[in-house]
Design a protein around this motif. Structure first.
Motif, PDB file in Angstrom:
ATOM      1  N   VAL A  98       0.842  -1.192   0.000  1.00 13.81           N
ATOM      2  CA  VAL A  98       0.000   0.000   0.000  1.00 13.81           C
ATOM      3  C   VAL A  98       0.883   1.250   0.000  1.00 13.81           C
ATOM      4  CG1 VAL A  98      -1.742   1.279   1.325  1.00 13.81           C
ATOM      5  CG2 VAL A  98      -1.874  -1.222   1.147  1.00 13.81           C
ATOM      6  N   GLU A  99       1.975   1.216   0.762  1.00 12.92           N
ATOM      7  CA  GLU A  99       2.942   2.319   0.798  1.00 12.92           C
ATOM      8  C   GLU A  99       4.176   1.906   0.011  1.00 12.92           C
ATOM      9  OE1 GLU A  99       3.740   3.986   4.712  1.00 12.92           O
ATOM     10  OE2 GLU A  99       1.908   3.028   5.450  1.00 12.92           O
ATOM     11  N   ASP A 100       4.754   2.853  -0.732  1.00 12.26           N
ATOM     12  CA  ASP A 100       5.955   2.550  -1.521  1.00 12.26           C
ATOM     13  C   ASP A 100       7.172   2.354  -0.632  1.00 12.26           C
ATOM     14  OD1 ASP A 100       4.875   2.537  -4.042  1.00 12.26           O
ATOM     15  OD2 ASP A 100       5.279   4.654  -4.434  1.00 12.26           O
ATOM     16  N   VAL A 101       8.063   1.504  -1.100  1.00 14.65           N
ATOM     17  CA  VAL A 101       9.333   1.257  -0.427  1.00 14.65           C
ATOM     18  C   VAL A 101      10.353   0.923  -1.514  1.00 14.65           C
ATOM     19  CG1 VAL A 101       8.880  -1.206  -0.022  1.00 14.65           C
ATOM     20  CG2 VAL A 101      10.442   0.022   1.495  1.00 14.65           C
ATOM     21  N   MET A 102      11.606   1.231  -1.267  1.00 12.14           N
ATOM     22  CA  MET A 102      12.665   0.905  -2.219  1.00 12.14           C
ATOM     23  C   MET A 102      12.914  -0.611  -2.201  1.00 12.14           C
ATOM     24  SD  MET A 102      13.729   3.615  -3.773  1.00 12.14           S
ATOM     25  CE  MET A 102      15.300   3.124  -4.403  1.00 12.14           C
ATOM     26  N   CYS A 103      12.921  -1.220  -3.385  1.00 12.88           N
ATOM     27  CA  CYS A 103      13.177  -2.650  -3.533  1.00 12.88           C
ATOM     28  C   CYS A 103      14.258  -2.806  -4.593  1.00 12.88           C
ATOM     29  CB  CYS A 103      11.914  -3.377  -3.997  1.00 12.88           C
ATOM     30  SG  CYS A 103      10.478  -3.120  -2.951  1.00 12.88           S
ATOM     31  N   HIS A 104      15.199  -3.693  -4.324  1.00 13.60           N
ATOM     32  CA  HIS A 104      16.308  -3.889  -5.259  1.00 13.60           C
ATOM     33  C   HIS A 104      16.647  -5.380  -5.329  1.00 13.60           C
ATOM     34  CE1 HIS A 104      19.894  -2.897  -7.532  1.00 13.60           C
ATOM     35  NE2 HIS A 104      20.584  -3.684  -6.728  1.00 13.60           N
ATOM     36  N   ALA A 105      17.041  -5.833  -6.523  1.00 18.76           N
ATOM     37  CA  ALA A 105      17.416  -7.241  -6.711  1.00 18.76           C
ATOM     38  C   ALA A 105      18.540  -7.331  -7.717  1.00 18.76           C
ATOM     39  CB  ALA A 105      16.221  -8.045  -7.198  1.00 18.76           C
ATOM     40  N   ARG A 106      19.438  -8.301  -7.479  1.00 21.83           N
ATOM     41  CA  ARG A 106      20.501  -8.549  -8.457  1.00 21.83           C
ATOM     42  C   ARG A 106      21.067  -9.950  -8.276  1.00 21.83           C
ATOM     43  NH1 ARG A 106      26.119  -7.134  -6.978  1.00 21.83           N
ATOM     44  NH2 ARG A 106      26.180  -6.918  -4.729  1.00 21.83           N
ATOM     45  N   VAL A 107      21.576 -10.503  -9.354  1.00 21.40           N
ATOM     46  CA  VAL A 107      22.281 -11.780  -9.320  1.00 21.40           C
ATOM     47  C   VAL A 107      23.709 -11.455  -8.902  1.00 21.40           C
ATOM     48  CG1 VAL A 107      23.103 -13.735 -10.684  1.00 21.40           C
ATOM     49  CG2 VAL A 107      20.824 -12.788 -11.105  1.00 21.40           C
ATOM     50  N   THR A 108      24.215 -12.155  -7.878  1.00 18.43           N
ATOM     51  CA  THR A 108      25.538 -11.823  -7.353  1.00 18.43           C
ATOM     52  C   THR A 108      26.613 -12.828  -7.722  1.00 18.43           C
ATOM     53  OG1 THR A 108      24.990 -12.868  -5.244  1.00 18.43           O
ATOM     54  CG2 THR A 108      24.631 -10.488  -5.424  1.00 18.43           C
ATOM     55  N   GLU A 109      26.284 -14.098  -7.806  1.00 17.82           N
ATOM     56  CA  GLU A 109      27.248 -15.137  -8.155  1.00 17.82           C
ATOM     57  C   GLU A 109      26.555 -16.176  -9.015  1.00 17.82           C
ATOM     58  OE1 GLU A 109      29.388 -16.908  -4.883  1.00 17.82           O
ATOM     59  OE2 GLU A 109      29.234 -15.062  -3.734  1.00 17.82           O
ATOM     60  N   LYS A 110      27.357 -16.857  -9.846  1.00 19.58           N
ATOM     61  CA  LYS A 110      26.787 -17.913 -10.678  1.00 19.58           C
ATOM     62  C   LYS A 110      27.883 -18.864 -11.126  1.00 19.58           C
ATOM     63  CE  LYS A 110      27.113 -15.023 -14.765  1.00 19.58           C
ATOM     64  NZ  LYS A 110      26.401 -14.414 -15.864  1.00 19.58           N
ATOM     65  N   THR A 111      27.475 -20.087 -11.422  1.00 19.17           N
ATOM     66  CA  THR A 111      28.381 -21.059 -12.024  1.00 19.17           C
ATOM     67  C   THR A 111      27.860 -21.377 -13.417  1.00 19.17           C
ATOM     68  OG1 THR A 111      27.154 -22.930 -11.127  1.00 19.17           O
ATOM     69  CG2 THR A 111      28.989 -22.113  -9.804  1.00 19.17           C
ATOM     70  N   ASP A 112      28.782 -21.630 -14.325  1.00 20.17           N
ATOM     71  CA  ASP A 112      28.389 -21.922 -15.704  1.00 20.17           C
ATOM     72  C   ASP A 112      28.280 -23.414 -15.989  1.00 20.17           C
ATOM     73  OD1 ASP A 112      28.158 -19.240 -16.446  1.00 20.17           O
ATOM     74  OD2 ASP A 112      30.308 -19.091 -16.838  1.00 20.17           O
ATOM     75  N   ASP A 113      28.577 -24.235 -14.997  1.00 20.31           N
ATOM     76  CA  ASP A 113      28.487 -25.677 -15.161  1.00 20.31           C
ATOM     77  C   ASP A 113      27.204 -26.198 -14.518  1.00 20.31           C
ATOM     78  OD1 ASP A 113      31.011 -25.824 -16.421  1.00 20.31           O
ATOM     79  OD2 ASP A 113      32.007 -25.808 -14.470  1.00 20.31           O
ATOM     80  N   VAL A 114      26.627 -27.229 -15.135  1.00 26.26           N
ATOM     81  CA  VAL A 114      25.454 -27.873 -14.561  1.00 26.26           C
ATOM     82  C   VAL A 114      25.857 -28.379 -13.184  1.00 26.26           C
ATOM     83  CG1 VAL A 114      23.888 -29.846 -14.839  1.00 26.26           C
ATOM     84  CG2 VAL A 114      24.521 -28.457 -16.816  1.00 26.26           C
ATOM     85  N   PRO A 115      25.097 -28.078 -12.141  1.00 22.17           N
ATOM     86  CA  PRO A 115      23.678 -27.773 -12.077  1.00 22.17           C
ATOM     87  C   PRO A 115      23.324 -26.284 -12.079  1.00 22.17           C
ATOM     88  CG  PRO A 115      24.424 -28.335  -9.884  1.00 22.17           C
ATOM     89  CD  PRO A 115      25.612 -28.459 -10.798  1.00 22.17           C
ATOM     90  N   LEU A 116      24.271 -25.377 -12.440  1.00 18.44           N
ATOM     91  CA  LEU A 116      23.994 -23.956 -12.642  1.00 18.44           C
ATOM     92  C   LEU A 116      23.541 -23.231 -11.372  1.00 18.44           C
ATOM     93  CD1 LEU A 116      22.242 -24.394 -16.075  1.00 18.44           C
ATOM     94  CD2 LEU A 116      24.611 -23.691 -15.676  1.00 18.44           C
ATOM     95  N   ASN A 117      24.206 -23.479 -10.270  1.00 17.02           N
ATOM     96  CA  ASN A 117      23.905 -22.799  -9.002  1.00 17.02           C
ATOM     97  C   ASN A 117      24.117 -21.297  -9.155  1.00 17.02           C
ATOM     98  OD1 ASN A 117      23.586 -25.357  -7.873  1.00 17.02           O
ATOM     99  ND2 ASN A 117      25.728 -25.452  -7.272  1.00 17.02           N
ATOM    100  N   TYR A 118      23.366 -20.520  -8.366  1.00 17.33           N
ATOM    101  CA  TYR A 118      23.598 -19.073  -8.369  1.00 17.33           C
ATOM    102  C   TYR A 118      23.058 -18.441  -7.097  1.00 17.33           C
ATOM    103  CZ  TYR A 118      18.803 -18.012 -10.148  1.00 17.33           C
ATOM    104  OH  TYR A 118      17.440 -17.879 -10.328  1.00 17.33           O
ATOM    105  N   SER A 119      23.420 -17.162  -6.920  1.00 17.59           N
ATOM    106  CA  SER A 119      23.015 -16.409  -5.730  1.00 17.59           C
ATOM    107  C   SER A 119      22.332 -15.123  -6.170  1.00 17.59           C
ATOM    108  CB  SER A 119      24.234 -16.045  -4.878  1.00 17.59           C
ATOM    109  OG  SER A 119      24.902 -17.196  -4.446  1.00 17.59           O
ATOM    110  N   VAL A 120      21.329 -14.727  -5.382  1.00 18.66           N
ATOM    111  CA  VAL A 120      20.658 -13.458  -5.608  1.00 18.66           C
ATOM    112  C   VAL A 120      20.663 -12.654  -4.325  1.00 18.66           C
ATOM    113  CG1 VAL A 120      19.146 -14.196  -7.492  1.00 18.66           C
ATOM    114  CG2 VAL A 120      18.389 -14.473  -5.152  1.00 18.66           C
ATOM    115  N   GLN A 121      20.665 -11.346  -4.490  1.00 14.80           N
ATOM    116  CA  GLN A 121      20.600 -10.452  -3.345  1.00 14.80           C
ATOM    117  C   GLN A 121      19.352  -9.588  -3.509  1.00 14.80           C
ATOM    118  OE1 GLN A 121      23.167  -6.812  -3.014  1.00 14.80           O
ATOM    119  NE2 GLN A 121      24.158  -8.112  -1.462  1.00 14.80           N
ATOM    120  N   PHE A 122      18.496  -9.626  -2.489  1.00 14.03           N
ATOM    121  CA  PHE A 122      17.281  -8.821  -2.489  1.00 14.03           C
ATOM    122  C   PHE A 122      17.374  -7.851  -1.318  1.00 14.03           C
ATOM    123  CE2 PHE A 122      15.076 -12.865  -4.153  1.00 14.03           C
ATOM    124  CZ  PHE A 122      15.217 -12.473  -5.474  1.00 14.03           C
ATOM    125  N   SER A 123      17.045  -6.592  -1.568  1.00 12.29           N
ATOM    126  CA  SER A 123      17.054  -5.631  -0.462  1.00 12.29           C
ATOM    127  C   SER A 123      15.753  -4.842  -0.444  1.00 12.29           C
ATOM    128  CB  SER A 123      18.253  -4.695  -0.555  1.00 12.29           C
ATOM    129  OG  SER A 123      18.176  -3.886  -1.692  1.00 12.29           O
TER     130      SER A 123
END
Length: 160
Positions: free
Chosen positions: A133-158
């Motif tokens: 209902v009220e606005d708030v700053m939201c941010h997201a980004r991919v921070t780490e990743k592997t290119d080999d299967v199983p393709l694990n990765y990390s995201v940062q949400f703030s």
């Protein structure tokens, strides 16, 4: 080429494809979430498709001006051949009073023909939207990743 040579070539190619398919069958992709709370109050996991009853009460909540990390494991299958891209998508939301952020992350995997094994291309994305209902700053980004299967990765949400 003789009939025997054609059959031998076909058998070699078929066995190479079978080996590549079994190598990339079912895997577990690990997605690491880092939730950062920049607000003056605690933020609570408002919605997700996870069974929150499997975790301790308050496990996903984040205290004011702090951060919390956790991992989620997803059964993935990048078997070959695959006509459509494989997609892993997760949507979660965190709330603080009338303020809410909805975070989305997606892993999209496409494959193309390879001689001994498929060429796997992975694209990861992360996005955040203020949905309360009220606005708030939201941010997201991919921070780490592997290119080999199983393709694990990390995201940062703030939030805040």
């Amino acid at each position: 080429m003789t009939i025997f040579g054609k059959k031998l070539s076909a058998a070699v190619i078929a066995s190479a494809l079978a080996c590549s398919a079994t190598q990339a069958q079912a895997d577990v992709t690990t997605l690491t979430f880092e939730i950062i709370n920049k607000t003056s109050g605690p933020i609570i996991l408002n919605s997700s498709r996870w069974d929150k009853a499997l975790a301790e009460p308050g496990f996903f909540d984040v205290d004011p001006l702090s951060e919390h990390s956790f991992e989620a494991n997803y059964r993935t299958n990048f078997g070959y051949p695959r006509k459509t891209p494989a997609t892993l998508r997760e949507v979660i939301s965190y709330a603080w009073g009338n303020r809410e952020c909805t975070f989305t992350t997606e892993l999209r995997v496409t494959q193309s023909f390879g001689l001994l094994r498929p060429t796997v291309t992975a694209v990861r994305s992360a996005s955040a939207t203020s949905t309360g209902v009220e606005d708030v700053m939201c941010h997201a980004r991919v921070t780490e990743k592997t290119d080999d299967v199983p393709l694990n990765y990390s995201v940062q949400f703030s939030m805040g």
